[in-house]
Motif scaffolding. Structure first.
Motif, PDB file in Angstrom:
ATOM      1  N   VAL A  18     121.773 -63.855  98.988  1.00  0.00           N
ATOM      2  CA  VAL A  18     121.740 -63.008 100.170  1.00  0.00           C
ATOM      3  C   VAL A  18     122.182 -63.853 101.352  1.00  0.00           C
ATOM      4  N   ASP A  28     117.318 -58.182 111.983  1.00  0.00           N
ATOM      5  CA  ASP A  28     117.889 -57.949 110.649  1.00  0.00           C
ATOM      6  C   ASP A  28     117.691 -59.164 109.752  1.00  0.00           C
ATOM      7  N   THR A  31     114.143 -59.109 108.546  1.00  0.00           N
ATOM      8  CA  THR A  31     113.999 -58.027 107.564  1.00  0.00           C
ATOM      9  C   THR A  31     114.540 -58.443 106.209  1.00  0.00           C
ATOM     10  N   LEU A  32     115.711 -59.067 106.173  1.00  0.00           N
ATOM     11  CA  LEU A  32     116.308 -59.518 104.916  1.00  0.00           C
ATOM     12  C   LEU A  32     115.428 -60.563 104.231  1.00  0.00           C
ATOM     13  N   GLN A  34     112.237 -60.876 104.448  1.00  0.00           N
ATOM     14  CA  GLN A  34     111.064 -60.210 103.901  1.00  0.00           C
ATOM     15  C   GLN A  34     111.422 -59.410 102.647  1.00  0.00           C
ATOM     16  N   GLN A  35     112.528 -58.708 102.687  1.00  0.00           N
ATOM     17  CA  GLN A  35     112.925 -57.868 101.562  1.00  0.00           C
ATOM     18  C   GLN A  35     113.236 -58.689 100.315  1.00  0.00           C
ATOM     19  N   TRP A  36     113.924 -59.807 100.500  1.00  0.00           N
ATOM     20  CA  TRP A  36     114.374 -60.614  99.360  1.00  0.00           C
ATOM     21  C   TRP A  36     113.441 -61.783  99.062  1.00  0.00           C
ATOM     22  N   LYS A  37     112.379 -61.904  99.867  1.00  0.00           N
ATOM     23  CA  LYS A  37     111.392 -62.970  99.655  1.00  0.00           C
ATOM     24  C   LYS A  37     112.052 -64.348  99.603  1.00  0.00           C
TER      25      LYS A  37
END
Length: 227
Positions: A18, A28, A31-32, A34-37
């Motif tokens: 990512v 953003d 957010t990324l 957090q989403q992809w850890k």
């Protein structure tokens, strides 16, 4: 599973990465993560050239200095962090230039770069600087999951015949939890340091111990890599 030695970064790296562009907004980026850890993201320009890395540490100054008025000494000492605190995009907060590694670098080389540059991960780039993957400290440690039996087989196949061409008795190899023990009649004990160096270079080896059996009254000398 890893086989053979030595391994290179391409063997252990994560190929799906990512990443963000230099104009990615601050929110953003969070957010990324957090989403992809993940705790860091490569920053790309053009068709995928790595120009920096933005990590959680790069983002934290915005919260740290959110409601503070640092004194002049802190301003001088934390100039870069204060600049990041006011950043709005990846280009504003990223660490640049990025510390990177090539896919054909050995794991030892990658570990050395991480230690010297005090980073937890390295974007993996090709000769043109384009992103191919990412390698972390955890990826490099995967070699220590290698089975003891596999390590013993490599030492017995690749190192023992090379150093001990005609032993009066066979050199015995045993491995337990990554610790290699070689036992036998080391007729030339000057080979012990070389043996230790070669065995330590085998992927997955934690430590090495040589038990030297001398001729005449049995005497065992133990030599290890530990100080």
């Amino acid at each position: 599973m890893l086989y053979g030695s030595p391994h290179v970064v391409n063997d252990v790296m994560t190929h799906t990465v990512v990443a963000v562009g230099r104009d990615a907004p601050f929110k953003d980026i969070v957010t990324l993560m957090q989403q992809w850890k993940v705790s860091a993201l490569p920053v790309l320009a053009g068709e995928g050239r790595v120009i920096g890395v933005v990590s959680e540490a790069d983002l934290l100054p915005k919260e740290e200095f959110r409601d503070s008025d640092p004194d002049r000494f802190t301003q001088m000492r934390r100039l870069a962090d204060l600049a990041r605190a006011g950043g709005l995009t990846a280009a504003d907060v990223m660490s640049a230039p990025a510390v990177t590694v090539h896919p054909d670098a050995t794991l030892a080389e990658a570990a050395r770069i991480m230690a010297q540059r005090r980073v937890k991960r390295l974007p993996v780039v090709n000769s043109e600087g384009l992103l191919e993957g990412i390698v972390s400290r955890g990826d490099l440690l995967r070699v220590f999951l290698r089975p003891d039996e596999e390590i013993a087989e490599e030492v017995d196949r690749e190192i023992v015949p090379f150093l001990f061409t005609a032993p009066t008795q066979p050199i015995r190899v045993a491995v337990s939890d990554g610790v290699v023990t070689l036992t036998g009649p080391f007729r030339d004990t000057s080979l012990v340091p070389l043996t230790i160096r070669l065995v330590r270079a085998v992927e997955g080896v934690v430590d090495v111990e040589c038990r030297v059996e001398r001729d005449g009254p049995r005497e065992t000398v133990v030599t290890t890599t530990q100080p």
